[in-house]
Design a protein around this motif. Sequence first.
Motif, short mmCIF file in Angstrom:
data_model
loop_
_atom_site.label_atom_id
_atom_site.label_comp_id
_atom_site.label_asym_id
_atom_site.label_seq_id
_atom_site.Cartn_x
_atom_site.Cartn_y
_atom_site.Cartn_z
N GLY A 171 0.79 -1.22 0.00
CA GLY A 171 0.00 0.00 0.00
C GLY A 171 0.83 1.28 0.00
O GLY A 171 0.31 2.37 -0.20
N ALA A 201 4.53 9.24 -6.70
CA ALA A 201 4.52 8.30 -7.83
C ALA A 201 3.30 8.58 -8.70
O ALA A 201 3.35 8.45 -9.93
CB ALA A 201 4.49 6.86 -7.31
N ASP A 207 1.99 14.44 -2.00
CA ASP A 207 1.10 15.21 -2.88
C ASP A 207 -0.22 15.48 -2.15
O ASP A 207 -0.51 14.87 -1.13
CB ASP A 207 0.85 14.45 -4.20
N THR A 260 3.08 1.53 -8.11
CA THR A 260 2.85 2.83 -8.76
C THR A 260 4.19 3.53 -8.99
O THR A 260 4.45 4.10 -10.05
CB THR A 260 1.95 3.72 -7.87
P1 GDP Z 1 2.06 -1.32 -3.26
O1 GDP Z 1 1.17 -2.26 -2.54
O2 GDP Z 1 3.18 -0.84 -2.38
O3 GDP Z 1 2.57 -1.84 -4.58
O4 GDP Z 1 1.19 0.02 -3.54
P2 GDP Z 1 0.42 0.46 -4.86
O5 GDP Z 1 1.35 0.99 -5.88
O6 GDP Z 1 -0.52 -0.61 -5.28
O7 GDP Z 1 -0.40 1.70 -4.31
C1 GDP Z 1 -1.33 1.61 -3.25
C2 GDP Z 1 -2.30 2.78 -3.32
O8 GDP Z 1 -1.62 4.01 -3.10
C3 GDP Z 1 -2.98 2.90 -4.68
O9 GDP Z 1 -4.32 3.26 -4.48
C4 GDP Z 1 -2.20 4.00 -5.37
O10 GDP Z 1 -2.98 4.71 -6.30
C5 GDP Z 1 -1.83 4.89 -4.20
N1 GDP Z 1 -0.60 5.63 -4.46
C6 GDP Z 1 0.57 5.15 -4.93
N2 GDP Z 1 1.47 6.14 -5.07
C7 GDP Z 1 0.85 7.29 -4.70
C8 GDP Z 1 1.26 8.66 -4.63
O11 GDP Z 1 2.38 9.05 -4.94
N3 GDP Z 1 0.33 9.55 -4.17
C9 GDP Z 1 -0.91 9.18 -3.79
N4 GDP Z 1 -1.74 10.14 -3.35
N5 GDP Z 1 -1.33 7.91 -3.86
C10 GDP Z 1 -0.46 6.96 -4.31
#
Ligand code: GDP
Length: 320
Positions: free
Chosen positions: A58, A234, A197, A63
Motif C-alpha cells: 500500500g 509516484a 502530494d 505505482t
Molecule cells: P504497493 O502495494 O506498495 O505496490 O502500492 P500500490 O502501488 O498498489 O499503491 C497503493 C495505493 O496508493 C494505490 O491506491 C495507489 O494509487 C496509491 N498511491 C501510490 N502512489 C501514490 C502517490 O504518490 N500519491 C498518492 N496520493 N497515492 C499513491
Amino acid sequence: MSALSEKITSGNRRAIAKAITLIESSRPDHQEDAEQLLSELLPHTGNTIRLGMTGIPGVGKSTFIEAFGKMLTGQGLRVAVLAVDPSSQISGGSILGDKTRMEELARDDMAFIRPTPSKGILGGIARYTRGAMMVLEAAGYDVIIVETVGVGQSEVAVADLVDMFLLLLSPGGGDELQGIKRGIMEIADLVIVNKADGDFKSAAKIAASNCKNALHLMRPKSPDWSVDVLETSALNATGLEEVWQNIQSFKNTMLKNDEFEARREAQNIAAIWSELNELLTDQIKAQKSEETTALENAVKNKEITPLAAAKELLASVLAK
Ligand code: GDP
C-alpha cells in the motif's frame, strides 16, 4: 553456446521468460538446464545497476516502479523488474501476484516485468533472484529493480543481492516510522517518502524530517555514503528524477572508491557458502534420513542439544 543463451543475449523476451521459468522450476532436469544456461551466460553478466526496493503493502511500490520505470525507458534505458514475495513460500499464495500491476510498463518494449513466482522456489529467494538477475543482465537490461514486500527477513536477504537498497515509506497516520523496523532503515542506501502530494504533502515533509533525524542516530552502512531522504509522488510522477540522480551519484561514489565491485565480489563469495549450506543440508537429509530422524527425536526428547546432533551428523558424513 546454446540456442537459448544466444537468444537471451540478443534480448529475446520469450527466451528470457523461458530461462526464468527454468530457474523457478523444481524439476531436477530443469534445474540442471538452468545451471548450464547460467554458466553460459556468466561472461555476459554484470553490466547493470541492481536496485532492491521494499516497503509495506500500500505504500505505492508498484505505482512508483511504473512511473520510475517509464521515466527511465523514456531516457532510452532498458528496465527489468523482478518481484519477490517471501510470503508466497509460506502461504502458497502471493500478495504481489493478486493484482494487475504496472500495466503500462508491462506494455513497454524497453521494459521486462517478471511477477513473483507463485509457488515456493527451490533453493529460496536468494538463488532465484541471483539467477534471474544474471539472465536479465545477459539480456542487456540497464537497470534491474528487485521488489520485495516488507514483511521481515526477506529484505535483508534481498539487500545482500543488490547494489543499492531503496526503502519506500508513505506519510499518513504519523506513526509509520515506528512501525518500520530499525534493521530495515539500517540497510537502506536511500529512503523515499512517497505520496508527497495533495493532502499528504505536509505529512510527507514531517515524515521525511523524522526519518532524517532517525538516520542521523544510526551507524552509516558505508563511510563514503550518507543516506538521503527524498520525497516523491509516484501518482504525479514528481521527485523521480531526483531519485535517479541519487542512484547515479551512489553508483559513481561506490565506483570511485572501488566499493561497487568489492560489494558484488563479497556477495558472490557469500553465495558460495550459502549454496554449500543448502546443498549439504539437502544431501545429508536425503542420505542420512534414518540417522537424521533419530537425532531429531533425541533433540525433541531433550536427550542431546541441537549442536551436538549437528556435530554427530557432520562427523558421520565426514567419516565416509
Ligand atoms: P504497493 O502495494 O506498495 O505496490 O502500492 P500500490 O502501488 O498498489 O499503491 C497503493 C495505493 O496508493 C494505490 O491506491 C495507489 O494509487 C496509491 N498511491 C501510490 N502512489 C501514490 C502517490 O504518490 N500519491 C498518492 N496520493 N497515492 C499513491
